[in-house]
Write a protein that holds these residues in place. Structure first.
Motif, mmCIF file in Angstrom:
data_model
loop_
_atom_site.group_PDB
_atom_site.id
_atom_site.type_symbol
_atom_site.label_atom_id
_atom_site.label_comp_id
_atom_site.label_asym_id
_atom_site.label_seq_id
_atom_site.Cartn_x
_atom_site.Cartn_y
_atom_site.Cartn_z
ATOM 1 N N ALA A 38 0.854 -1.186 0.000
ATOM 2 C CA ALA A 38 0.000 0.000 0.000
ATOM 3 C C ALA A 38 0.888 1.233 0.000
ATOM 4 C CB ALA A 38 -0.886 0.000 1.242
ATOM 5 N N PRO A 39 0.473 2.281 -0.710
ATOM 6 C CA PRO A 39 1.300 3.487 -0.687
ATOM 7 C C PRO A 39 1.340 4.075 0.717
ATOM 8 C CG PRO A 39 -0.803 3.903 -1.793
ATOM 9 C CD PRO A 39 -0.740 2.436 -1.495
ATOM 10 N N ALA A 40 2.465 4.598 1.100
ATOM 11 C CA ALA A 40 2.602 5.247 2.398
ATOM 12 C C ALA A 40 1.849 6.570 2.335
ATOM 13 C CB ALA A 40 4.071 5.483 2.716
ATOM 14 N N GLU A 62 -3.877 14.096 -4.893
ATOM 15 C CA GLU A 62 -4.694 13.003 -4.371
ATOM 16 C C GLU A 62 -4.039 11.651 -4.641
ATOM 17 O OE1 GLU A 62 -9.349 12.490 -3.884
ATOM 18 O OE2 GLU A 62 -8.718 12.443 -5.971
ATOM 19 N N VAL A 63 -4.221 10.704 -3.714
ATOM 20 C CA VAL A 63 -3.620 9.380 -3.793
ATOM 21 C C VAL A 63 -3.919 8.749 -5.158
ATOM 22 C CG1 VAL A 63 -3.632 7.050 -2.813
ATOM 23 C CG2 VAL A 63 -3.758 9.033 -1.305
ATOM 24 N N ARG A 67 -2.612 14.444 -9.799
ATOM 25 C CA ARG A 67 -3.172 15.775 -10.070
ATOM 26 C C ARG A 67 -3.530 16.458 -8.751
ATOM 27 N NH1 ARG A 67 -8.185 15.566 -13.819
ATOM 28 N NH2 ARG A 67 -8.874 14.246 -12.135
ATOM 29 N N PHE A 68 -3.472 17.794 -8.763
ATOM 30 C CA PHE A 68 -3.860 18.558 -7.581
ATOM 31 C C PHE A 68 -5.374 18.574 -7.437
ATOM 32 C CE2 PHE A 68 0.368 20.270 -7.854
ATOM 33 C CZ PHE A 68 0.689 20.534 -6.529
ATOM 34 N N THR A 87 -3.103 11.565 1.793
ATOM 35 C CA THR A 87 -2.418 11.694 0.511
ATOM 36 C C THR A 87 -1.115 10.913 0.545
ATOM 37 O OG1 THR A 87 -1.466 13.251 -1.097
ATOM 38 C CG2 THR A 87 -1.362 13.881 1.217
ATOM 39 N N ASP A 88 -0.681 10.451 -0.631
ATOM 40 C CA ASP A 88 0.602 9.756 -0.695
ATOM 41 C C ASP A 88 1.724 10.713 -1.074
ATOM 42 O OD1 ASP A 88 -0.036 10.114 -3.365
ATOM 43 O OD2 ASP A 88 0.228 8.029 -3.933
ATOM 44 N N ASN A 89 1.429 12.011 -1.055
ATOM 45 C CA ASN A 89 2.417 13.034 -1.346
ATOM 46 C C ASN A 89 2.732 13.776 -0.050
ATOM 47 O OD1 ASN A 89 3.810 15.363 -2.167
ATOM 48 N ND2 ASN A 89 2.749 15.407 -4.115
#
Length: 156
Positions: A38-40, A62-63, A67-68, A87-89
């Motif tokens: 799973a993405p952190a 967004e995960v 895109r913003f 979010t993953d960012n």
């Protein structure tokens, strides 16, 4: 020559997965297949310690989209904490206003678009060129050093 043809036929069969039991050799009975990682994620929340009721806007990637997405307004009563997004960012942008007409804001130096009165949600490229009906506000640039919960405090 026959040996080369036989070896070639085996190689083609293996590549095509035609030999029975080839996949079964990769796992043991009762073993679950490996789970996809799973993405952190960073779970962004806001705690209001300002003595005034406030409202917050956020812009983030967004995960899974790249895109913003821009969202506002999340109401955060004085003394409360509100979960906003995951979010993953690790980079995201926040802006806050009070609801009491005092003009108090929590702002930075990164211009992004908002919409009043809201609520609003829209996609963007992260620029400060706003469509008709939107206004520019100076967001605080945030960066989470690690995954998990990231808390932004609205202080007096």
């Amino acid at each position: 020559m026959r040996t080369r043809l036989f070896v070639a036929a085996i190689a083609v069969s293996l590549a095509a997965g035609a030999l029975p039991g080839a996949a079964a050799a990769q796992s043991k009975p009762g073993m679950a297949p490996p789970a996809a990682a799973a993405p952190a994620t960073v779970d962004v929340r806001v705690c209001n310690r300002s003595g005034r009721n406030g409202t917050v806007a956020i812009s983030y990637v967004e995960v899974g989209t790249g895109r913003f997405i821009n969202r506002g307004w999340y109401e955060v009563a004085n003394g409360d904490c509100t979960a906003l997004v995951s979010t993953d960012n690790a980079n995201f942008y926040l802006y806050g206003d009070t609801l009491d007409g005092s003009g108090r804001t929590w702002s930075g130096n990164h211009a992004l678009c908002v919409q009043y009165p809201g609520p609003y949600t829209f996609w963007s490229d992260g620029s400060d060129t706003c469509p008709s009906g939107y206004e520019t506000r100076n967001f605080v640039v945030m960066h989470a050093e690690e995954t998990g919960t990231y808390t932004w405090n609205l202080d007096p």
